[in-house]
Each structure stands twice: as C-alpha cells, then as structure tokens.
Design a protein around this motif. Structure first.
Motif, PDB file in Angstrom:
ATOM      1  N   SER A 233       0.823  -1.196  -0.071  1.00  0.00           N
ATOM      2  CA  SER A 233      -0.045   0.028  -0.096  1.00  0.00           C
ATOM      3  C   SER A 233       0.792   1.338   0.036  1.00  0.00           C
ATOM      4  N   PHE A 234       0.233   2.366  -0.554  1.00  0.00           N
ATOM      5  CA  PHE A 234       0.836   3.563  -0.551  1.00  0.00           C
ATOM      6  C   PHE A 234       1.369   4.003   0.873  1.00  0.00           C
ATOM      7  N   MET A 235       0.443   3.795   1.811  1.00  0.00           N
ATOM      8  CA  MET A 235       0.951   4.166   3.276  1.00  0.00           C
ATOM      9  C   MET A 235       2.299   3.474   3.687  1.00  0.00           C
ATOM     10  N   GLU A 236       2.013   2.094   3.588  1.00  0.00           N
ATOM     11  CA  GLU A 236       3.204   1.338   3.717  1.00  0.00           C
ATOM     12  C   GLU A 236       4.696   1.974   2.957  1.00  0.00           C
ATOM     13  N   ARG A 237       4.490   2.087   1.820  1.00  0.00           N
ATOM     14  CA  ARG A 237       5.617   2.539   0.934  1.00  0.00           C
ATOM     15  C   ARG A 237       6.159   3.860   1.213  1.00  0.00           C
ATOM     16  N   PHE A 238       5.176   4.815   1.510  1.00  0.00           N
ATOM     17  CA  PHE A 238       5.599   6.378   1.430  1.00  0.00           C
ATOM     18  C   PHE A 238       4.967   6.793   2.908  1.00  0.00           C
ATOM     19  N   GLY A 239       4.442   6.218   3.545  1.00  0.00           N
ATOM     20  CA  GLY A 239       3.927   6.968   4.901  1.00  0.00           C
ATOM     21  C   GLY A 239       2.934   7.951   4.722  1.00  0.00           C
ATOM     22  N   LYS A 240       2.163   8.264   3.689  1.00  0.00           N
ATOM     23  CA  LYS A 240       1.190   9.272   3.261  1.00  0.00           C
ATOM     24  C   LYS A 240      -0.130   8.689   2.987  1.00  0.00           C
ATOM     25  N   ARG A 241      -1.164   9.199   3.582  1.00  0.00           N
ATOM     26  CA  ARG A 241      -2.604   8.858   3.113  1.00  0.00           C
ATOM     27  C   ARG A 241      -2.844   9.728   1.863  1.00  0.00           C
ATOM     28  N   GLY A 242      -3.068   8.839   0.852  1.00  0.00           N
ATOM     29  CA  GLY A 242      -3.245   9.561  -0.604  1.00  0.00           C
ATOM     30  C   GLY A 242      -4.798   9.570  -0.830  1.00  0.00           C
ATOM     31  N   ALA A 243      -4.969  10.341  -1.969  1.00  0.00           N
ATOM     32  CA  ALA A 243      -6.549  10.393  -2.383  1.00  0.00           C
ATOM     33  C   ALA A 243      -6.306  10.662  -4.009  1.00  0.00           C
ATOM     34  N   VAL A 244      -7.385  10.366  -4.629  1.00  0.00           N
ATOM     35  CA  VAL A 244      -7.246  10.584  -5.959  1.00  0.00           C
ATOM     36  C   VAL A 244      -8.467  11.163  -6.805  1.00  0.00           C
ATOM     37  N   ILE A 245      -8.420  12.167  -7.502  1.00  0.00           N
ATOM     38  CA  ILE A 245      -9.616  12.645  -8.253  1.00  0.00           C
ATOM     39  C   ILE A 245      -9.280  12.337  -9.741  1.00  0.00           C
ATOM     40  N   THR A 246     -10.432  11.580 -10.341  1.00  0.00           N
ATOM     41  CA  THR A 246      -9.950  11.163 -11.891  1.00  0.00           C
ATOM     42  C   THR A 246     -11.480  10.655 -12.314  1.00  0.00           C
ATOM     43  N   ALA A 247     -11.609  10.976 -13.628  1.00  0.00           N
ATOM     44  CA  ALA A 247     -12.737  10.389 -14.213  1.00  0.00           C
ATOM     45  C   ALA A 247     -12.505   9.097 -15.060  1.00  0.00           C
ATOM     46  N   VAL A 248     -11.428   8.402 -14.665  1.00  0.00           N
ATOM     47  CA  VAL A 248     -10.806   7.323 -15.620  1.00  0.00           C
ATOM     48  C   VAL A 248     -10.804   6.138 -14.471  1.00  0.00           C
ATOM     49  N   ASP A 249     -11.645   4.987 -15.070  1.00  0.00           N
ATOM     50  CA  ASP A 249     -11.606   3.844 -14.492  1.00  0.00           C
ATOM     51  C   ASP A 249     -10.106   3.266 -14.051  1.00  0.00           C
ATOM     52  N   LEU A 250      -9.293   3.199 -14.890  1.00  0.00           N
ATOM     53  CA  LEU A 250      -7.980   2.605 -14.724  1.00  0.00           C
ATOM     54  C   LEU A 250      -7.382   3.373 -13.550  1.00  0.00           C
ATOM     55  N   LEU A 251      -7.360   4.618 -13.418  1.00  0.00           N
ATOM     56  CA  LEU A 251      -6.848   5.328 -12.368  1.00  0.00           C
ATOM     57  C   LEU A 251      -7.570   5.226 -10.668  1.00  0.00           C
ATOM     58  N   ARG A 252      -9.014   5.025 -11.002  1.00  0.00           N
ATOM     59  CA  ARG A 252      -9.738   4.699  -9.692  1.00  0.00           C
ATOM     60  C   ARG A 252      -9.262   3.403  -9.471  1.00  0.00           C
ATOM     61  N   GLY A 253      -9.114   2.262 -10.095  1.00  0.00           N
ATOM     62  CA  GLY A 253      -8.593   1.019  -9.775  1.00  0.00           C
ATOM     63  C   GLY A 253      -7.307   0.993  -9.178  1.00  0.00           C
ATOM     64  N   LEU A 254      -6.455   1.658  -9.571  1.00  0.00           N
ATOM     65  CA  LEU A 254      -4.865   1.997  -9.078  1.00  0.00           C
ATOM     66  C   LEU A 254      -4.970   2.512  -7.872  1.00  0.00           C
ATOM     67  N   GLY A 255      -5.855   3.605  -7.886  1.00  0.00           N
ATOM     68  CA  GLY A 255      -6.107   4.341  -6.151  1.00  0.00           C
ATOM     69  C   GLY A 255      -6.486   3.277  -5.357  1.00  0.00           C
ATOM     70  N   ARG A 256      -7.680   2.632  -5.619  1.00  0.00           N
ATOM     71  CA  ARG A 256      -8.026   1.645  -4.507  1.00  0.00           C
ATOM     72  C   ARG A 256      -6.947   0.591  -4.299  1.00  0.00           C
ATOM     73  N   LEU A 257      -6.264   0.270  -5.293  1.00  0.00           N
ATOM     74  CA  LEU A 257      -5.198  -0.788  -4.813  1.00  0.00           C
ATOM     75  C   LEU A 257      -4.247  -0.253  -4.035  1.00  0.00           C
ATOM     76  N   LEU A 258      -4.039   0.852  -4.183  1.00  0.00           N
ATOM     77  CA  LEU A 258      -2.897   1.384  -3.223  1.00  0.00           C
ATOM     78  C   LEU A 258      -3.440   2.036  -1.762  1.00  0.00           C
ATOM     79  N   GLY A 259      -4.554   1.717  -1.806  1.00  0.00           N
ATOM     80  CA  GLY A 259      -5.386   2.109  -0.509  1.00  0.00           C
ATOM     81  C   GLY A 259      -5.819   3.613  -0.327  1.00  0.00           C
ATOM     82  N   TRP A 260      -5.854   4.318  -1.324  1.00  0.00           N
ATOM     83  CA  TRP A 260      -6.205   5.573  -1.454  1.00  0.00           C
ATOM     84  C   TRP A 260      -7.612   5.728  -1.470  1.00  0.00           C
ATOM     85  N   ASN A 261      -8.154   6.906  -1.128  1.00  0.00           N
ATOM     86  CA  ASN A 261      -9.577   7.534  -1.002  1.00  0.00           C
ATOM     87  C   ASN A 261      -9.880   7.899  -2.516  1.00  0.00           C
ATOM     88  N   VAL A 262     -10.597   7.298  -3.233  1.00  0.00           N
ATOM     89  CA  VAL A 262     -11.020   7.832  -4.669  1.00  0.00           C
ATOM     90  C   VAL A 262     -12.352   8.738  -4.551  1.00  0.00           C
TER      91      VAL A 262
END
Ligand code: ZN
Length: 404
Positions: A233-262
């Motif tokens: 997870s991004f948190m594990e890797r970089f120690g930051k809580r992430g979130a993503v704003i996008t209209a594209v499914d690929l990016l939503r999926g990637l965000g979810r897999l990294l543990g981000w808020n979509v």
C-alpha cells in the motif's frame, strides 16, 4: 506537510507547425505551472519502460512510485479494482470488449459505442452459455468495456506471463487473424471469442440494432489479462495518506489498490468538457478535511485532445488545468503552511500520431526544501536542458517525499 500531484494526461508533445513551432506546453498560457518551475525545479522522467506498451495504466503506476516492470500485470485487474471486483491470488481478469468484425477486419473496437443496455444483455447471453462452469464469470461494464474473470477455485489458471493478446483499438481496420491470442491458454480465449459469434448473431436485440445499419457487436474480443498486482500500500511504502480525483476507471482502480481514497467529482467527464474548477475545489477540500496528506488530480482532457489530433484543444485544456486546478491548489497550499507540489504527465501523447508514445515527460516540483533550478518555464525544452533526468520514472515519487 501537504503534497499534491497534478497529472495533465499525455500532455508532453512535439513542436507543432500549427502552434508556430512550439509544443502545446510552450504555446499555452500557463502562468501557474511556470511558477512551479520558476520557484522549484524542472526535470524529465520516463514512466514507460521500452518493453511495455505506452498507456496510462503503465505511466501512472510509475508516476505513483511503483515500477511497472515489477508490478504491472495487465489492464483488466486495475479495471476490476475500479468496479469493486475482488480477485483471489490465483484468479485472472480479462478485458472483454464487444467489437464489430467485418470480412475478418476489426471494423469497430467499440461495436459502434454499443449502448449499455444491449451490452448488459450480451453479457447475460455469454454468462448463460457458461452456465454450470464455475470458472468463468462475466461482468457488465459501461458500453463495450466489460470484464471476464477466471475464478481459479484452487485450480491454476491456464494463462501465464507469455499469454499474449492485442488491444482491439490498436488494430482498427486490420485483419484480426494475426492478432488472435497466442501463448499459454490462448486456445481457451480463442474458443470463447469464437463461441460469442453465433450467440451475438442470434440475440434479437443485437439483430434489431444491426438492422438499423449500425456496426453492432459481432463477437467479443479478449485482451488486457492479468492477475491482481501485488502492491504494497502507498501508506506502507511512503507513509502518506493518499486520495485521487479522476474520471478514468483505470486510475480509480489503481488508487483503490494503493489504498487511496477515490474522490468522485460531479462534472468530471474524462473529456474536453470536464469541470476543471470542480476538480480544483475538490482537491482543496480533500486537503482541508485532514484525512489526506497527498492529493492526486488527474485530467484526461489533454490526452483526448491529442487522440483527436487537435492542437488548439490541447492548448485550451492545458490552460484550463493551469487556471482552475494548479493555480487555486498552489494558492491553498501556500496559505496552509509547508507543502510540495508536483506537475507531471504519465506519458507523451503526440498530436502527430494521435496515440500514446514512449519517451521523457517534463515535470516541475516546488515547495519546502526544493531548491530552485533556474528554469523560467515548464515545458519539454526547459526539462531537456535540466541535469535532472530520471530514466526510471518511478524514482520521481521518492523525490517528492524526500526528507519529509
Ligand atoms: Zn495517459
């Protein structure tokens, strides 16, 4: 300390005759991106390894700090994550396009933008055909973009890294025969595609659409297969809580897999008419809510303009991103204390070829602890003149968080 990344998708480009020999980044009026370059540093990064096809799935993975050579398994598993479809460790996910093949040629990789309702009906037809088979599960998506999951259920799937498939959008108007799946498990995929032909031809709703003269679905086309990526997870890797704003499914999926808020933004379309200001406001709100250390704002419009070969629209989209996203976001970051702000696309998309390309993209990074590098503007030329060159684009994310 707050962190932000703005991704103008596919913005890196070549000089254009129609822009007086300038690249879109040079031609556009982008004072806020230029400010990031002026007070910070400019460099270039290569997010797409030469051995991989260029696209946002590969490019953004690298941009987020994960080497695609190590983590990228295929496009379909990312889309599955976006739809909330869980994959087990042995499961595979495969993209199932509805396409039109005429006289052996790929006439339309979208079955002429097949309507959602008909798409759903055809997915049901395929699922019924596999009734009783515990391995295959079809999932209806939007229009022609559907998914097929191989549920392993303790049995190893027939596919592997050497299973090769071809994106249907890469072979428009070409004979499909040389591009059929090959390698391990390909016979299963070919059989599934073959079986869809009579089923689609016999579906009354599909026939009715064909009767109106539209290139409706003649078969399904399977590609983009892969297993769940083994991300830390991004948190594990970089120690930051992430979130993503996008209209594209690929990016939503990637965000979810990294543990981000979509974060979903009303009016974000993934196209030139997207609501840029709404995205800018949502990014600031996410940082204010104090559950986010790192906000990612992805804008697809610049990439779309390139796919359509419209230099003027690319410049316009870029100016909108600058005015409504980078400007307000930077203003907010400055007002709240320590921050770092990064602007970087995922890959070049050339207006000349209307498609994703390999090669360096320019980035600009500013904020606390970032020493000004002396570039006056943010574009391909100032980036090429910079001594900072990341051949492994995934090293950019550690640079953003360095010493924080
Ligand atoms: Zn992209």
């Amino acid at each position: 300390m707050k962190f932000a990344l703005v991704i103008p998708d596919g913005v890196a480009d070549e000089p254009q005759d129609s822009l007086g020999g300038k690249t879109p980044l040079q031609a556009a009026r982008i004072p806020h991106m230029d400010e990031v370059a002026r007070i910070g540093l400019v460099g270039r990064a290569d997010h797409v390894p030469a051995s991989m096809p260029s696209g946002s799935d590969v490019g953004t993975m690298s941009l987020f700090g994960y080497d695609p050579l190590e983590y990228h398994t295929g496009r379909a598993p990312l889309e599955a994550a976006a739809q909330g479809i869980e994959l087990g460790p042995l499961d595979w996910c495969i993209r199932c396009n509805f396409v039109t093949v005429t006289d052996g040629r790929m006439t339309s990789f979208t079955a002429e933008q097949i309507p959602n309702e008909l798409g759903k009906t055809l997915i049901e037809v395929l699922q019924r055909d596999h009734c009783g088979d515990e391995h295959w599960k079809f999932y209806a998506g939007v229009s022609y973009r559907n998914l097929l999951v191989y549920r392993a259920r303790g049995v190893a799937a027939p596919f592997g890294p050497a299973t090769h498939t071809t994106p249907p959008h890469d072979i428009t108007d070409q004979l499909i025969e040389p591009y059929l799946p090959h390698g391990p498990g390909s016979e299963v995929l070919c059989e599934l595609m073959e079986r869809s032909k009579p089923l689609f031809a016999a579906c009354p709703e599909n026939q009715a659409r064909a009767a109106t003269g539209v290139h409706t679905a003649t078969q399904c086309w399977l590609w983009g297969q892969g297993q769940r990526p083994a991300f830390k997870s991004f948190m594990e890797r970089f120690g930051k809580r992430g979130a993503v704003i996008t209209a594209v499914d690929l990016l939503r999926g990637l965000g979810r897999l990294l543990g981000w808020n979509v974060i979903e933004v009303a009016g974000a379309t993934g196209y030139l008419d997207t609501d840029y200001a709404a995205k800018g406001r949502a990014a600031i709100q996410a940082l204010k809510d104090d559950v986010t250390d790192f906000i990612v704002v992805h804008v697809e419009a610049t990439d779309e303009a390139s796919h359509e070969g419209r230099a003027d629209e690319k410049v316009k989209a870029l100016e909108q991103i600058d005015q409504h996203i980078v400007g307000p976001l930077h203003e907010y970051l400055k007002s709240q204390g320590a921050y770092r702000l990064l602007v970087c696309p995922d890959h070049p998309t050339f207006l000349r070829t209307k498609t994703h390309s390999h090669g360096y993209v320019p980035f600009a990074l500013c904020g606390r602890g970032v020493t000004a590098g002396g570039a006056g503007t943010y574009d391909e030329v100032t980036a090429a003149a910079s001594p900072i060159r990341l051949d492994r684009g995934c090293e950019l994310m550690p640079l953003l968080f360095r010493d924080t």
